[in-house]
Design a protein around this motif. Structure first.
Motif, short mmCIF file in Angstrom:
data_model
loop_
_atom_site.label_atom_id
_atom_site.label_comp_id
_atom_site.label_asym_id
_atom_site.label_seq_id
_atom_site.Cartn_x
_atom_site.Cartn_y
_atom_site.Cartn_z
N ASN A 229 0.77 -1.24 0.00
CA ASN A 229 0.00 0.00 0.00
C ASN A 229 0.80 1.30 0.00
O ASN A 229 0.24 2.35 -0.25
N LYS A 231 3.06 2.89 -1.89
CA LYS A 231 3.12 3.72 -3.09
C LYS A 231 1.76 4.32 -3.41
O LYS A 231 1.62 5.54 -3.63
N ARG A 232 0.71 3.50 -3.40
CA ARG A 232 -0.60 4.01 -3.81
C ARG A 232 -1.19 4.95 -2.76
O ARG A 232 -1.87 5.92 -3.11
N GLU A 235 0.52 8.35 -3.21
CA GLU A 235 -0.03 9.08 -4.37
C GLU A 235 -1.39 9.68 -4.01
O GLU A 235 -1.68 10.83 -4.36
N PHE A 236 -2.21 8.92 -3.29
CA PHE A 236 -3.52 9.41 -2.89
C PHE A 236 -3.42 10.60 -1.95
O PHE A 236 -4.05 11.65 -2.15
N VAL A 257 -10.20 0.32 0.06
CA VAL A 257 -9.70 0.03 -1.28
C VAL A 257 -10.67 -0.95 -1.93
O VAL A 257 -10.86 -2.06 -1.44
N GLY A 261 -9.35 -1.49 -7.01
CA GLY A 261 -8.13 -0.79 -6.61
C GLY A 261 -8.31 0.69 -6.37
O GLY A 261 -7.33 1.40 -6.11
N GLU A 262 -9.56 1.20 -6.42
CA GLU A 262 -9.79 2.62 -6.15
C GLU A 262 -9.71 2.88 -4.66
O GLU A 262 -10.29 2.15 -3.85
#
Length: 297
Positions: A229, A231-232, A235-236, A257, A261-262
């Motif tokens: 988690n 990296k994502r 970014e979020f 999530v 994957g949103e």
């Protein structure tokens, strides 16, 4: 600097304060919570002066009860405004609405709940105080049959909690209704540095006892949770920080999530890490990373 208040200051936080000689706002309650005066205690007038002379001070608190003091005494800074972006869940949904243009939410006054027609709402949905804390007054409504029972429980709950927290932390006069977010739930601690860059210092997965459970009971972390988690989530939260214009700002974020994957936020708790700082305790025990030191240093 650190501002302390009830209900809880962990031994880990006390040791962190002592080892780093972090300045703490001097109050009778802080002395009680710390168990003595052998700390770097700073009078309120000096704290206010230091903040006034610092363009972007680093302030940390384990308790949202301190938001009342910040709003009253540091109103010449951007802090109260930034805090309100996240403490007010309606304002937060409005801020991120461009990221989620199809997400359903609606603000309703407590006095209007009994007359509200929810026939056209997307079931199941979540109802919770617009300004709330720790799953208090949070309910999942599965269908129309659920609605009347939930209204009755809300009325009883709000009578009980009105005297427990200041209105900056828990305001029972307004509620937000929003669509149910499906998916795995996570919570993560972040601070934004003086350049406005986010640094994630801990990620937890949140598991539940049943489909109706909305409590804050069981969280865990692991190497897999972090690697899956980091990296994502970075970014979020970068996008959220840009929308709010954050610098030197700690927060605890809860998201789900989806299967696609949103990443959809549930809420963001400002000025602290999770659960009266206990997520920072857990991160240290798991990985020897002291999130509070990283932020304040």
């Amino acid at each position: 600097m650190i501002i302390l208040d009830r209900p809880y200051v962990s031994d880990f936080l006390k040791e962190t304060i002592k080892r780093n000689n972090f300045p703490v706002l001097k109050t009778d309650l802080a002395i009680e919570l710390l168990g003595g005066t052998d700390y770097n205690l700073i009078e309120a007038e000096e704290v206010i002066a230091k903040v006034r002379n610092n363009e972007s001070p680093r302030v940390y608190t384990p308790s949202e009860n301190t938001i009342h003091w910040i709003s009253k005494n540091l109103d010449f800074t951007e802090m109260p405004e930034k805090i309100s972006y996240f403490k007010n869940k309606v304002r937060f949904r409005e801020m991120v609405s461009g990221m989620y243009p199809n997400f359903f939410f609606k603000e309703v006054a407590l006095k209007d709940l009994a007359e509200l027609d929810v026939n056209g709402f997307p079931f199941p949905f979540i109802i919770k105080p617009s300004v709330g804390f720790f799953s208090m007054g949070v309910y999942k409504v599965h269908n129309l049959e659920d609605w009347n029972g939930v209204l009755h429980r809300i009325e009883n709950d709000m009578d009980e909690v009105k005297s427990l927290y200041p209105t900056e932390v828990m305001d029972a006069n307004s509620f937000i209704i929003e669509e149910m977010i499906e998916g795995d739930e996570y919570a993560f601690d972040t601070y934004f540095n003086d350049k406005g860059e986010p640094v994630i210092v801990g990620i937890l997965q949140h598991i539940f006892g049943s489909d109706s459970d909305v409590s804050d009971r069981v969280y865990f972390t692991s190497k897999e949770v972090i690697e899956k988690n980091l990296k994502r989530f970075t970014e979020f939260i970068t996008k959220v920080g840009e929308l709010a214009g954050l610098r030197n700002f700690p927060m605890h974020t809860e998201v789900r999530v989806t299967d696609k994957g949103e990443i959809i936020p549930i809420e963001v708790n400002p000025m602290r890490f999770g659960g009266w700082s206990t997520s920072a305790d857990l991160t240290y025990h798991a990985f020897k990373i002291n999130a509070i030191e990283y932020y304040l240093n």
